[in-house]
Structure formats: structure tokens, C-alpha cells
Design a protein around this motif. Structure first.
Motif, PDB file in Angstrom:
ATOM      1  N   GLU A  53       0.854  -1.187   0.000  1.00 55.25           N
ATOM      2  CA  GLU A  53       0.000   0.000   0.000  1.00 55.25           C
ATOM      3  C   GLU A  53       0.886   1.231   0.000  1.00 55.25           C
ATOM      4  OE1 GLU A  53      -3.986   1.783   2.162  1.00 55.25           O
ATOM      5  OE2 GLU A  53      -2.875   0.179   3.118  1.00 55.25           O
ATOM      6  N   PRO A  54       1.422   1.602  -1.153  1.00 53.10           N
ATOM      7  CA  PRO A  54       2.381   2.708  -1.222  1.00 53.10           C
ATOM      8  C   PRO A  54       1.724   4.034  -0.946  1.00 53.10           C
ATOM      9  CG  PRO A  54       1.775   1.986  -3.423  1.00 53.10           C
ATOM     10  CD  PRO A  54       1.150   1.010  -2.463  1.00 53.10           C
ATOM     11  N   SER A  55       2.561   5.014  -0.538  1.00 57.99           N
ATOM     12  CA  SER A  55       2.060   6.364  -0.323  1.00 57.99           C
ATOM     13  C   SER A  55       1.406   6.878  -1.593  1.00 57.99           C
ATOM     14  CB  SER A  55       3.215   7.285   0.088  1.00 57.99           C
ATOM     15  OG  SER A  55       2.764   8.604   0.234  1.00 57.99           O
ATOM     16  N   GLY A  56       0.294   7.586  -1.467  1.00 58.96           N
ATOM     17  CA  GLY A  56      -0.404   8.121  -2.624  1.00 58.96           C
ATOM     18  C   GLY A  56      -1.517   7.212  -3.107  1.00 58.96           C
ATOM     19  N   ALA A  57      -1.633   5.977  -2.544  1.00 59.44           N
ATOM     20  CA  ALA A  57      -2.677   5.057  -3.000  1.00 59.44           C
ATOM     21  C   ALA A  57      -4.063   5.598  -2.688  1.00 59.44           C
ATOM     22  CB  ALA A  57      -2.485   3.682  -2.363  1.00 59.44           C
ATOM     23  N   THR A  58      -4.223   6.288  -1.564  1.00 60.36           N
ATOM     24  CA  THR A  58      -5.495   6.898  -1.189  1.00 60.36           C
ATOM     25  C   THR A  58      -5.305   8.406  -1.150  1.00 60.36           C
ATOM     26  OG1 THR A  58      -6.058   4.969   0.159  1.00 60.36           O
ATOM     27  CG2 THR A  58      -7.330   6.982   0.514  1.00 60.36           C
ATOM     28  N   PRO A  59      -5.781   9.134  -2.147  1.00 61.46           N
ATOM     29  CA  PRO A  59      -5.566  10.583  -2.156  1.00 61.46           C
ATOM     30  C   PRO A  59      -6.205  11.257  -0.956  1.00 61.46           C
ATOM     31  CG  PRO A  59      -6.292   9.797  -4.311  1.00 61.46           C
ATOM     32  CD  PRO A  59      -6.477   8.665  -3.345  1.00 61.46           C
ATOM     33  N   LEU A  60      -5.615  12.360  -0.525  1.00 55.93           N
ATOM     34  CA  LEU A  60      -6.194  13.139   0.563  1.00 55.93           C
ATOM     35  C   LEU A  60      -7.543  13.730   0.172  1.00 55.93           C
ATOM     36  CD1 LEU A  60      -3.263  15.199   2.131  1.00 55.93           C
ATOM     37  CD2 LEU A  60      -4.425  13.220   3.095  1.00 55.93           C
ATOM     38  N   ALA A  61      -7.649  14.270  -1.025  1.00 57.34           N
ATOM     39  CA  ALA A  61      -8.889  14.913  -1.452  1.00 57.34           C
ATOM     40  C   ALA A  61      -9.989  13.878  -1.625  1.00 57.34           C
ATOM     41  CB  ALA A  61      -8.671  15.684  -2.751  1.00 57.34           C
ATOM     42  N   THR A  68      -6.659  16.414 -10.504  1.00 58.75           N
ATOM     43  CA  THR A  68      -6.267  15.380  -9.545  1.00 58.75           C
ATOM     44  C   THR A  68      -5.314  15.896  -8.484  1.00 58.75           C
ATOM     45  OG1 THR A  68      -4.458  14.672 -11.005  1.00 58.75           O
ATOM     46  CG2 THR A  68      -6.583  13.537 -11.239  1.00 58.75           C
ATOM     47  N   GLY A  69      -4.849  17.115  -8.589  1.00 54.23           N
ATOM     48  CA  GLY A  69      -3.976  17.694  -7.581  1.00 54.23           C
ATOM     49  C   GLY A  69      -2.696  16.904  -7.414  1.00 54.23           C
ATOM     50  N   GLY A  70      -2.374  16.609  -6.161  1.00 54.00           N
ATOM     51  CA  GLY A  70      -1.125  15.921  -5.866  1.00 54.00           C
ATOM     52  C   GLY A  70      -1.230  14.419  -5.828  1.00 54.00           C
ATOM     53  N   ALA A  71      -2.342  13.845  -6.288  1.00 54.82           N
ATOM     54  CA  ALA A  71      -2.528  12.394  -6.239  1.00 54.82           C
ATOM     55  C   ALA A  71      -1.352  11.687  -6.894  1.00 54.82           C
ATOM     56  CB  ALA A  71      -3.829  12.003  -6.927  1.00 54.82           C
ATOM     57  N   MET A  94       0.539  35.957   1.026  1.00 56.81           N
ATOM     58  CA  MET A  94      -0.115  35.008   0.147  1.00 56.81           C
ATOM     59  C   MET A  94       0.892  33.906  -0.174  1.00 56.81           C
ATOM     60  SD  MET A  94      -3.228  36.093  -0.304  1.00 56.81           S
ATOM     61  CE  MET A  94      -3.806  35.224  -1.762  1.00 56.81           C
ATOM     62  N   VAL A  95       0.574  32.698   0.189  1.00 58.87           N
ATOM     63  CA  VAL A  95       1.469  31.564   0.028  1.00 58.87           C
ATOM     64  C   VAL A  95       1.328  31.014  -1.390  1.00 58.87           C
ATOM     65  CG1 VAL A  95       2.016  29.232   0.825  1.00 58.87           C
ATOM     66  CG2 VAL A  95       1.329  31.003   2.472  1.00 58.87           C
ATOM     67  N   ARG A  96       2.418  30.995  -2.151  1.00 59.32           N
ATOM     68  CA  ARG A  96       2.353  30.540  -3.533  1.00 59.32           C
ATOM     69  C   ARG A  96       2.199  29.028  -3.597  1.00 59.32           C
ATOM     70  NH1 ARG A  96       5.313  28.836  -7.989  1.00 59.32           N
ATOM     71  NH2 ARG A  96       4.537  29.678  -9.959  1.00 59.32           N
ATOM     72  N   VAL A  97       1.293  28.586  -4.498  1.00 61.14           N
ATOM     73  CA  VAL A  97       1.027  27.168  -4.712  1.00 61.14           C
ATOM     74  C   VAL A  97       1.437  26.817  -6.136  1.00 61.14           C
ATOM     75  CG1 VAL A  97      -0.717  25.350  -4.707  1.00 61.14           C
ATOM     76  CG2 VAL A  97      -0.912  27.283  -3.103  1.00 61.14           C
ATOM     77  N   SER A  98       2.290  25.819  -6.286  1.00 58.80           N
ATOM     78  CA  SER A  98       2.747  25.389  -7.608  1.00 58.80           C
ATOM     79  C   SER A  98       1.917  24.214  -8.110  1.00 58.80           C
ATOM     80  CB  SER A  98       4.227  25.027  -7.554  1.00 58.80           C
ATOM     81  OG  SER A  98       4.460  23.973  -6.636  1.00 58.80           O
ATOM     82  N   SER A  99       2.231  23.726  -9.283  1.00 61.23           N
ATOM     83  CA  SER A  99       1.440  22.689  -9.951  1.00 61.23           C
ATOM     84  C   SER A  99       1.423  21.373  -9.178  1.00 61.23           C
ATOM     85  CB  SER A  99       2.003  22.428 -11.348  1.00 61.23           C
ATOM     86  OG  SER A  99       1.886  23.567 -12.168  1.00 61.23           O
ATOM     87  N   ASP A 100       0.361  20.603  -9.430  1.00 61.61           N
ATOM     88  CA  ASP A 100       0.231  19.232  -8.930  1.00 61.61           C
ATOM     89  C   ASP A 100       0.265  19.170  -7.412  1.00 61.61           C
ATOM     90  OD1 ASP A 100       0.213  18.214 -11.625  1.00 61.61           O
ATOM     91  OD2 ASP A 100       2.390  18.472 -11.654  1.00 61.61           O
ATOM     92  N   LYS A 101      -0.594  19.958  -6.790  1.00 67.60           N
ATOM     93  CA  LYS A 101      -0.688  19.984  -5.333  1.00 67.60           C
ATOM     94  C   LYS A 101      -2.134  19.763  -4.886  1.00 67.60           C
ATOM     95  CE  LYS A 101       3.660  21.102  -4.726  1.00 67.60           C
ATOM     96  NZ  LYS A 101       4.030  20.926  -6.148  1.00 67.60           N
TER      97      LYS A 101
END
Length: 323
Positions: free
Chosen positions: A35-43, A55-58, A94-101
Motif C-alpha cells: 500500500e504505497p504512499s499516494g494510494a489513497t488521495p487526501l482529497a 487530480t492535484g497531488g494524487a 499570500m502563500v504561492r502554490v505550484s502545480s500538482d498539489k
């Protein structure tokens, strides 16, 4: 209909045999081989509308943050990352957010206080289950960004806007948020002179949001066509609900307006009119709104809830802790 989904799993519970690694200087949990990290997305869930497919950071590592420095480092790191926010984090910028998060609050009390998130020059970002309180600027600003999903958040008492989307941003869904104690609530398109960047962009879906006693810009739209505003609950709106300006095209559909004298209109202040198509809305102690012109067709499939049911659906499901 209100979504029902299992609550997200915390990174620490991914596997009993979790090992510790470092991602962007932060501690992250990685699961066992089974069950590797990322298998169940937070969102939780998936977006409907223009932001569908976000899909964000999935698939990336999951990190837990509880301080401003940790949030800043994680949000602007390279690569896919799932960021779990714990407790109240006070920021003065304002905290900058980059791609795939994916930036997701843990439980019902995760809060970003005093500042906000700046999703800038980014693609594929999810923000979910967070309280944005007392920002000295916007709660969230989105610019030059695509494929964004803003879902199940609370916005209260921003100095400027709760959620502003501008500068050629597009393919965005804003869903199931609760906004209150806000004046200039949600702006779409920042300036009448920015058509060169914005025409053909600014396609946003707003659905199942609770605009709770806010004053204006719910949303205020420039240039975007189509923009889809459906199944939102508006109560006790001070100035106006939706404004379509500068040749925008807005479908205002199956919303519930209560104690709202001006539900929607064409033009605003010095901005020229856009178009509004109003369809199947429900009005209680409210004006009828001003519609006119033509709006481009909605390019995705959807099934709106009956407008008369929207108040109970939205108040029972919008905001933090309602996933």
C-alpha cells in the motif's frame, strides 16, 4: 445531490510498517510495498464541471504541515505533493502554490489565518476542507492557472476578495464552499482592459456554494463565456448576487435566492454588460433578476438538483467538515 464519501485517510495510517523519508525538507510517511504512499488521495471525491479531471497531488508523497514555514515550503515545492494541514497556521502573506498539489485540511478545524493561497502559473491544484480567515489580502487568488478545484472550504472576513480568479485562468470548479462576513466575495476577471488575455478563458463552474449574507460578487464576471452558476444558495445578499459584464456569458441555473433584492444583473459600475441566461431558479422574498443576451452552451454533462431543494442540500453539505 450531496456527495457521501469516506473520510480521507491520514498519511500516518497508510501502513503499520511506514518508513520515514524527506520531501522538500519535510517529513512524509511512505507506505509498505502493498500500500504505497499516494494510494489513497487526501482529497475526497472528484470535481464536476470545468475543473473535471483535476487530480492535484494524487500519486505524490503525503506530508503533514502545522506551521507557516512548512506550508510555504510544501506548497511551492516541485512535483506532485499531497499536503495535509493540521490546526491553525498563521501566515502574513499570500502563500504561492505550484502545480500538482492537493492542500487538504485535517478534520474540521484546519485554518489558514491572516493570509491566503496564491495559485499562480500552476496547473492541477486542489484546495479542500480549509477555513480561510481574516486574510490581509484574498483568501485564495488564482491567476495564470488551469485545472483547479476549490471545494468544501469556509471563507470569512477577507480584507479583499474571498476567492478571486483572473489573468487567463480557466477550467476551474468552485464547489460546496461557505462564504460569510465578506464584501467583495468572488471576482472572475480582474479588469475591463484585460480582454486580450481573458477572452476564451475564465471558464468556471460555481455549484453548491453557500453565499451567506455576503455583499457582492457572487460572482462578478468579465469575459468568461460560458460561466456556469448552478445550485447555489444565496441568503441575505446585501448588494447583488451575480453580475455579468464585458461580454461575459453566464448561465444562472437552479439556484435558491432568499432575501436577495438583486439576484443577478447585466453590467456593474463602469463595466459594460455581458449576457445572462436564467433558468429554473427559485426566489423567496427576492427580486426577479435581470437577464438577456446569449450564452455559449455548457460543454459537459451534469444533473442539477431541483432549485426548491437547494437551500436544504447546500446548508447541510457546504463548508468545512462536510465531506
Amino acid at each position: 445531490m450531496r456527495r457521501t464519501s469516506a473520510r480521507f485517510k491520514l498519511a500516518s495510517a497508510v501502513a503499520v510498517t511506514a518508513a520515514v523519508t524527506t520531501v522538500a525538507g519535510l517529513t512524509a510517511a511512505t507506505g509498505s510495498a502493498s500500500e504505497p504512499s499516494g494510494a489513497t488521495p487526501l482529497a475526497v471525491g472528484s470535481p464536476t464541471g470545468f475543473g473535471a479531471g483535476t487530480t492535484g497531488g494524487a500519486g505524490g508523497e503525503t506530508v503533514s504541515v502545522s506551521s507557516a514555514d512548512e506550508l510555504i515550503e510544501a506548497a511551492n515545492s516541485d512535483g506532485a505533493l499531497e499536503i495535509e494541514v493540521n490546526g491553525t497556521i498563521s501566515v502574513d502573506e499570500m502563500v504561492r502554490v505550484s502545480s500538482d498539489k492537493s492542500i487538504v485540511g485535517a478534520g474540521s478545524g484546519a485554518t489558514i489565518q491572516g493570509g491566503g493561497l496564491n495559485i499562480a502559473d500552476a496547473d492541477n491544484v486542489i484546495v479542500q476542507n480549509l477555513v480561510f480567515a481574516d486574510s490581509n489580502d484574498d483568501g485564495i487568488n488564482v491567476q495564470y492557472s488551469t485545472n483547479v478545484w476549490i471545494d468544501h472550504n469556509d471563507f470569512t472576513n477577507p480584507n479583499d476578495g474571498a476567492l478571486d480568479i483572473k489573468r487567463a485562468s480557466t477550467d476551474i470548479t468552485v464547489s460546496w464552499n461557505h462564504t460569510y462576513d465578506s464584501d467583495k466575495n468572488m471576482l472572475l476577471g480582474h479588469d475591463d482592459g484585460n480582454g486580450g488575455e481573458d477572452i476564451g478563458k475564465l471558464n468556471v463552474t460555481y455549484h453548491h456554494n453557500w453565499f451567506d449574507g455576503v455583499n457582492q460578487r457572487n460572482p462578478r464576471v468579465r469575459f468568461g463565456d460560458p460561466v456556469h452558476v448552478y445550485n447555489n444558495y444565496y441568503n441575505d445578499i446585501g448588494s447583488y448576487g451575480v453580475a455579468s459584464t464585458e461580454d461575459a456569458g453566464v448561465l444562472v441555473e437552479a439556484n435558491y435566492f432568499e432575501n436577495t433584492d438583486d439576484p443577478f444583473h447585466l453590467g456593474e459600475a463602469d463595466s459594460g454588460p455581458g449576457s445572462i441566461e436564467a433558468r429554473d431558479n427559485h426566489f423567496v422574498d427576492s427580486g426577479e433578476g435581470e437577464a438577456g443576451g446569449s450564452v455559449s452552451g455548457i460543454p459537459y454533462s451534469y444533473t442539477p438538483d431541483p432549485a426548491a431543494d437547494v437551500k436544504s442540500i447546500v446548508t447541510g453539505g457546504a463548508g468545512v467538515g462536510q465531506l
